[in-house]
Write a protein that holds these residues in place. Sequence first.
Motif, short mmCIF file in Angstrom:
data_model
loop_
_atom_site.label_atom_id
_atom_site.label_comp_id
_atom_site.label_asym_id
_atom_site.label_seq_id
_atom_site.Cartn_x
_atom_site.Cartn_y
_atom_site.Cartn_z
N ARG A 1 10.04 0.30 3.31
CA ARG A 1 9.99 -1.00 2.63
C ARG A 1 11.35 -1.34 2.02
O ARG A 1 11.82 -2.48 2.11
CB ARG A 1 8.91 -0.97 1.55
CG ARG A 1 7.49 -0.81 2.11
CD ARG A 1 6.51 -0.47 1.00
NE ARG A 1 5.18 -0.19 1.52
CZ ARG A 1 4.08 -0.86 1.19
NH1 ARG A 1 4.15 -1.84 0.31
NH2 ARG A 1 2.92 -0.54 1.71
N ALA B 1 0.98 -2.80 8.08
CA ALA B 1 2.26 -2.72 7.38
C ALA B 1 2.10 -2.01 6.04
O ALA B 1 3.08 -1.48 5.48
CB ALA B 1 2.84 -4.11 7.17
N GLN B 2 0.88 -1.98 5.51
CA GLN B 2 0.64 -1.28 4.25
C GLN B 2 0.86 0.23 4.39
O GLN B 2 1.00 0.93 3.39
CB GLN B 2 -0.79 -1.55 3.77
CG GLN B 2 -1.05 -3.01 3.42
CD GLN B 2 -0.06 -3.55 2.39
OE1 GLN B 2 0.20 -2.90 1.38
NE2 GLN B 2 0.52 -4.72 2.66
N HIS C 1 13.85 -4.61 2.76
CA HIS C 1 14.38 -5.49 1.71
C HIS C 1 15.90 -5.53 1.76
O HIS C 1 16.50 -6.60 1.63
CB HIS C 1 13.90 -5.00 0.34
CG HIS C 1 12.51 -5.44 0.00
ND1 HIS C 1 12.24 -6.61 -0.70
CD2 HIS C 1 11.30 -4.89 0.27
CE1 HIS C 1 10.94 -6.75 -0.84
NE2 HIS C 1 10.33 -5.71 -0.27
N LEU D 1 1.90 -10.99 8.12
CA LEU D 1 2.18 -9.57 7.97
C LEU D 1 0.96 -8.76 8.40
O LEU D 1 -0.14 -8.96 7.88
CB LEU D 1 2.53 -9.25 6.51
CG LEU D 1 2.96 -7.80 6.24
CD1 LEU D 1 4.35 -7.55 6.83
CD2 LEU D 1 2.97 -7.52 4.74
N LEU E 1 5.19 -6.06 0.61
CA LEU E 1 6.04 -4.91 0.95
C LEU E 1 6.81 -4.40 -0.27
O LEU E 1 7.82 -3.71 -0.13
CB LEU E 1 7.02 -5.30 2.06
CG LEU E 1 6.40 -5.63 3.42
CD1 LEU E 1 7.48 -6.11 4.40
CD2 LEU E 1 5.69 -4.42 3.99
N ALA F 1 9.72 0.47 11.20
CA ALA F 1 9.36 -0.49 10.15
C ALA F 1 9.52 -1.92 10.66
O ALA F 1 8.67 -2.79 10.40
CB ALA F 1 10.24 -0.26 8.93
N ASP G 1 8.44 -9.91 2.23
CA ASP G 1 7.05 -10.23 1.87
C ASP G 1 6.64 -9.47 0.61
O ASP G 1 6.88 -8.26 0.50
CB ASP G 1 6.13 -9.86 3.04
CG ASP G 1 4.75 -10.45 2.88
OD1 ASP G 1 4.05 -10.10 1.91
OD2 ASP G 1 4.35 -11.26 3.74
N LEU H 1 3.50 1.55 5.64
CA LEU H 1 4.92 1.84 5.56
C LEU H 1 5.25 2.60 4.28
O LEU H 1 4.68 2.34 3.22
CB LEU H 1 5.74 0.55 5.61
CG LEU H 1 5.68 -0.27 6.91
CD1 LEU H 1 6.55 -1.51 6.79
CD2 LEU H 1 6.12 0.56 8.11
N VAL I 1 6.24 -4.63 11.14
CA VAL I 1 6.01 -5.88 10.40
C VAL I 1 6.12 -7.11 11.30
O VAL I 1 5.55 -8.15 10.96
CB VAL I 1 6.99 -6.01 9.21
CG1 VAL I 1 6.79 -4.86 8.24
CG2 VAL I 1 8.44 -6.09 9.67
#
Length: 609
Positions: free
Chosen positions: A439, A431-432, A443, A427, A515, A480, A512, A434, A484
């Motif tokens: 997120r 990506a943090q 999912h 990852l 996320l 997104a 992950d 987002l 990722v």
Amino acid sequence: MFWTEDVAAKCSGPQIINDSKTPSGRVHVGALRGVLIHDAIFRTLREKGIEARYLFGVDDYDPLDEIPAGKGEHFEKYLGQPLCNVPPPDNSPATDMAEHYIQEFFEIFEELGVTVEKYRMRDVYQSGRFNSAIDTILQNAATVRRVYKEVSNSDRPETWYPFQTVCENCGRIGTTEVFAYDGREVSYRCRPDTVKWARGCGHEGRVSPFDGHGKLPWKLEWVAKWMTFPVTIEGAGKDHSTKGGSRDVSAACLRGIFGKEPPLNVPYEFFLVGGAKMSSSRGVGASARNIADLLPPEVLRFLMIRTKPNSPVNFDVKEEGIIKLYNEFDRFLSRAVHEKNATPDEACVYRIAELTPEGDYYNANFQVVSALVQMPHLDVIEQVTKRKGAPLTEIELRHLNQRIASAKVWVENYASEEEKTHLQETLPARAQELTAAQRAFLHRLADVLPETQWDDDNLQAKIFEVARTTPIEQPVAFKAIYRVLLDREQGPKAGNLLAFLEPGFVIPRFRDPALAFDKLEFWRQTATSEADLAKWLTQQGEKIAGSTWITAMEGNVASFEITYTLKDGKRQLKRVLLEGQNVENAAQGLLARLPIVGPGTTGGGGSVA
């Protein structure tokens, strides 16, 4: 009518088309526009049964007046000499500088299916073919001086003659000045100050102007070509075709000296790469060879001829630009050959862009190919064959290999790091960045992927569906996915990208633990106001087939979620937040106030913890 049809409508009888190039350096891509414009005219004339020839001259008797980028040490001492007399760069098999640079250009002609009758100006002059024109022009030097003044407001002294000899002492042609002509010989000086880019030796002499001892200035050389060959069609670039410019001067000289009308002009604008005009001497932009390596012949022809000559062509080699070009070419192919619903102009463009008629064939999407070549674990031909659903024909395989080569050149030489498809093994740190909504979307997508058929179209449709039912704007959702997987904000079509990868890699990545998201923050980012919901419902009107609703609680905040099913089968979720109040009563009041809930079954309320 397509612009070539318009040109052909002005022609009657046999036509001679002419174009030329001064090979003073590696030929830039802009020079290909004139070549292909003239070729498009040539092909259209032949299609209509009009006899036509396409001549292409190598202006190798021009003086070396600029040094090719990075070649100063070799060429500087030859400034002012005819290009055909200048030695080629070190280790070149060519006989001279002109041949060194023009051979690469002519190789591209063959690749592009351009067939011309080549001639070299050294041969034209040295064979005596221009002798008659040279004599007539020199005899009418006063007329030339008058035209220069009247047309371009350029003063020439009475001792100026439109000719330059090859200096018998230093071999330069760009530094000589002819000041007399007696019908047999010209008198000349090789002046140190004639031009800024070369220094003459100071020699004075007399020499015959015939049989290659010198040359006409290019504006009069144009006149000699038009008379001698004789040319009926010759376009010129924007810089030559302005009022009072080179073309006007040459045309007026032709009329004034020979009493003839000039060839039909097809003025054409510049070819720009990323908005910049090309220059071979300064090394600015891309060479013709570079672009011919980047784009397959049909696509390059399409790029050059689809736009009217009097409009500039601006080719953007960034990802968005090159993908757009390929997609437009594929659209013309589909409309002209597969669907057979092309407009006359579209059919004409595609017909001229083809090297030879090949009928209908499957062409792999360039964005897909460019992504595939950057994934070493995948076999591009195998993946494209799978997407076609049948073995590739010989024609399809050839076009695919061209696109594979094109994609590799683009990735290696033009793509920025942000545009490259680097599959991230872990990852990415970015990506943090987002949002909670992004997120949550990932999912939710991971939750439905195990039951989704793992192919391009079904995956793409599922991504759109989950974006609508999250809800999140589609561009934000795609960002997104790209972030990722590729650590980018854009990339190949998302459904294609997922199809290239294994579910066992994609689904855990979207789930992950890093996320994780705050549910309340997710709700707030994706909620709409009651007023905006009412407005949306009014706009949708009878498109709605039915709806269901539920409520979900987080502390004292309720997410009231209505899922609307539209008549086209698509589902759209709308979320309204209810805070600090009796949730069930508030939900019922909201339903009562909405202008449309939908004629279908409405689900019950209730809270979901």
